[in-house]
Design a protein around this motif. Structure first.
Motif, PDB file in Angstrom:
ATOM      1  N   VAL A  33       0.844  -1.196   0.000  1.00 32.82           N
ATOM      2  CA  VAL A  33       0.000   0.000   0.000  1.00 32.82           C
ATOM      3  C   VAL A  33       0.879   1.245   0.000  1.00 32.82           C
ATOM      4  O   VAL A  33       1.715   1.436   0.888  1.00 32.82           O
ATOM      5  CB  VAL A  33      -0.938   0.026   1.221  1.00 32.82           C
ATOM      6  N   ARG A  34       0.712   2.066  -1.020  1.00 31.81           N
ATOM      7  CA  ARG A  34       1.420   3.356  -1.068  1.00 31.81           C
ATOM      8  C   ARG A  34       0.491   4.493  -0.665  1.00 31.81           C
ATOM      9  O   ARG A  34       0.954   5.525  -0.182  1.00 31.81           O
ATOM     10  CB  ARG A  34       1.933   3.629  -2.487  1.00 31.81           C
ATOM     11  N   LEU A  35      -0.813   4.297  -0.911  1.00 26.65           N
ATOM     12  CA  LEU A  35      -1.789   5.367  -0.724  1.00 26.65           C
ATOM     13  C   LEU A  35      -2.876   4.921   0.245  1.00 26.65           C
ATOM     14  O   LEU A  35      -3.461   3.847   0.079  1.00 26.65           O
ATOM     15  CB  LEU A  35      -2.401   5.742  -2.074  1.00 26.65           C
ATOM     16  N   CYS A  36      -3.138   5.741   1.249  1.00 23.96           N
ATOM     17  CA  CYS A  36      -4.188   5.404   2.212  1.00 23.96           C
ATOM     18  C   CYS A  36      -4.764   6.670   2.827  1.00 23.96           C
ATOM     19  O   CYS A  36      -4.177   7.753   2.737  1.00 23.96           O
ATOM     20  CB  CYS A  36      -3.649   4.482   3.304  1.00 23.96           C
ATOM     21  N   THR A  37      -5.937   6.535   3.424  1.00 26.09           N
ATOM     22  CA  THR A  37      -6.533   7.627   4.186  1.00 26.09           C
ATOM     23  C   THR A  37      -6.662   7.189   5.634  1.00 26.09           C
ATOM     24  O   THR A  37      -6.833   6.003   5.929  1.00 26.09           O
ATOM     25  CB  THR A  37      -7.924   8.023   3.650  1.00 26.09           C
ATOM     26  N   ASP A  38      -6.593   8.160   6.538  1.00 29.05           N
ATOM     27  CA  ASP A  38      -6.667   7.865   7.968  1.00 29.05           C
ATOM     28  C   ASP A  38      -7.670   8.813   8.622  1.00 29.05           C
ATOM     29  O   ASP A  38      -7.433  10.024   8.701  1.00 29.05           O
ATOM     30  CB  ASP A  38      -5.284   8.020   8.603  1.00 29.05           C
ATOM     31  N   SER A  61     -11.187   5.572   6.777  1.00 33.06           N
ATOM     32  CA  SER A  61      -9.828   5.023   6.690  1.00 33.06           C
ATOM     33  C   SER A  61      -9.830   3.869   5.707  1.00 33.06           C
ATOM     34  O   SER A  61     -10.603   2.914   5.866  1.00 33.06           O
ATOM     35  CB  SER A  61      -9.359   4.530   8.062  1.00 33.06           C
ATOM     36  N   VAL A  62      -8.997   3.956   4.682  1.00 40.90           N
ATOM     37  CA  VAL A  62      -8.949   2.898   3.682  1.00 40.90           C
ATOM     38  C   VAL A  62      -7.554   2.817   3.078  1.00 40.90           C
ATOM     39  O   VAL A  62      -6.872   3.831   2.907  1.00 40.90           O
ATOM     40  CB  VAL A  62      -9.998   3.144   2.562  1.00 40.90           C
ATOM     41  N   ASP A  63      -7.100   1.601   2.818  1.00 43.29           N
ATOM     42  CA  ASP A  63      -5.851   1.358   2.103  1.00 43.29           C
ATOM     43  C   ASP A  63      -6.188   1.037   0.652  1.00 43.29           C
ATOM     44  O   ASP A  63      -7.008   0.155   0.385  1.00 43.29           O
ATOM     45  CB  ASP A  63      -5.092   0.172   2.717  1.00 43.29           C
ATOM     46  N   LEU A  64      -5.566   1.725  -0.290  1.00 38.46           N
ATOM     47  CA  LEU A  64      -5.796   1.479  -1.711  1.00 38.46           C
ATOM     48  C   LEU A  64      -4.632   0.647  -2.251  1.00 38.46           C
ATOM     49  O   LEU A  64      -3.505   1.122  -2.292  1.00 38.46           O
ATOM     50  CB  LEU A  64      -5.920   2.803  -2.463  1.00 38.46           C
ATOM     51  N   SER A  92     -10.453  17.160   8.367  1.00 38.52           N
ATOM     52  CA  SER A  92      -9.505  16.583   9.320  1.00 38.52           C
ATOM     53  C   SER A  92      -9.115  15.196   8.840  1.00 38.52           C
ATOM     54  O   SER A  92      -9.690  14.658   7.891  1.00 38.52           O
ATOM     55  CB  SER A  92     -10.116  16.506  10.719  1.00 38.52           C
ATOM     56  N   GLY A  93      -8.151  14.597   9.506  1.00 38.36           N
ATOM     57  CA  GLY A  93      -7.637  13.309   9.064  1.00 38.36           C
ATOM     58  C   GLY A  93      -6.477  13.488   8.105  1.00 38.36           C
ATOM     59  O   GLY A  93      -5.989  14.603   7.896  1.00 38.36           O
TER      60      GLY A  93
END
Length: 281
Positions: free
Chosen positions: A2-7, A23-26, A57-58
């Protein structure tokens, strides 16, 4: 990998939150599709990840770094986005439009170099649009224009490409043409593809990973087999679906469905469901 994710990402307009604590891992070098009813936050999520709009936020992390703190031009060397309804200046030729993809790589006066022209021609060739190079974009068919926009994204030479409903307004043949091109780019060039799709069966056929959203929150994410299920579609689209297998790909597909009875069935929800299963007027 995973290079790209949201938190815990929160995105909204004014005081109204559209995406909540997401929150997701692409997955890298895979095709990810985002599904959900109209207004659930699919396009908003894409815009925030690609920094077109700010998030409340995040974090959005690319290669371990927060994209909100990065240089815009450097970010454009890593990810490209094709919006839902791209518009170009009237009178532009195909070659001129695709050349805009080289902007992040230009220096000084911004003149195109030999390398730039080589990449532009390569992008045109890969997308099957080289023959249109000197034709005006406005003169092309919908499917041809969409391939040209993809060529412009390819000319950016990014590892990650985002597409917001790339099959919108295209007939069935042109939809398949565009999706097969994206699949080819993923398989042969290992491009990470992240796209919003309305058609569930297209999402299942072409995706390695699916994220199902409802009201700005993830209901389920995972493989096609994990997401295209009766229970998940019930939660996301408010339908009672019959799930079978695509005889050509053996992937799950929505064969038919009914609206759940005794629940809110207003016109907006019905329209979202029709779009999701590929029914158009």
């Amino acid at each position: 990998m995973v290079r790209l994710c949201t938190d815990e990402l929160n995105i909204g307009y004014g005081d109204r939150l559209i995406v909540k604590d997401l929150s997701v891992d692409l997955p890298d070098k895979k095709i990810t599709t985002i599904i959900g009813s109209n207004g659930c936050g699919k396009s908003t999520l894409l815009k925030a990840i690609t920094r077109i709009i700010p998030h409340h936020s995040g974090n959005v992390l690319l290669d371990g770094e927060n994209i909100s703190k990065g240089n815009t031009k450097e970010l454009a060397k890593k990810m490209a986005i094709l919006p839902q309804t791209p518009e170009s200046a009237s009178g532009l030729t195909v070659g001129e439009l695709v050349s805009y993809g080289r902007f992040p790589h230009q220096k000084g006066m911004g003149r195109l170099t030999k390398k730039d022209y080589e990449v532009i021609n390569w992008a045109l060739e890969v997308t099957g649009t080289l023959e249109f190079k000197y034709r005006e974009v406005d003169a092309l068919s919908g499917g041809q224009r969409q391939r040209v926009w993809i060529a412009m994204a390819l000319a950016q030479e990014t590892d990650i490409i985002f597409l917001d409903e790339p099959t919108t307004y295209l007939d069935m043949a042109h939809q398949l043409e565009v999706l097969e091109l994206l699949q080819k780019l993923n398989l042969e060039q290992e491009r990470t593809i992240v796209m919003v799709l309305h058609d569930l069966n297209q999402a299942a056929r072409f995706a390695d990973y699916i994220v199902a959203l409802k009201e700005g929150e993830i209901v389920k994410s995972g493989s096609c087999e994990e997401v295209i299920t009766r229970d998940v579609l019930k939660k996301v689209f408010h339908i009672d679906a019959e799930i079978g297998r695509d005889p050509r790909t053996n992937k799950p597909m929505c064969i038919t469905y009914n609206l759940l009875k005794g629940e809110d069935q207003h016109e907006k929800m019905a329209h979202s469901i029709y779009s999701a299963v590929g029914v158009t007027g």
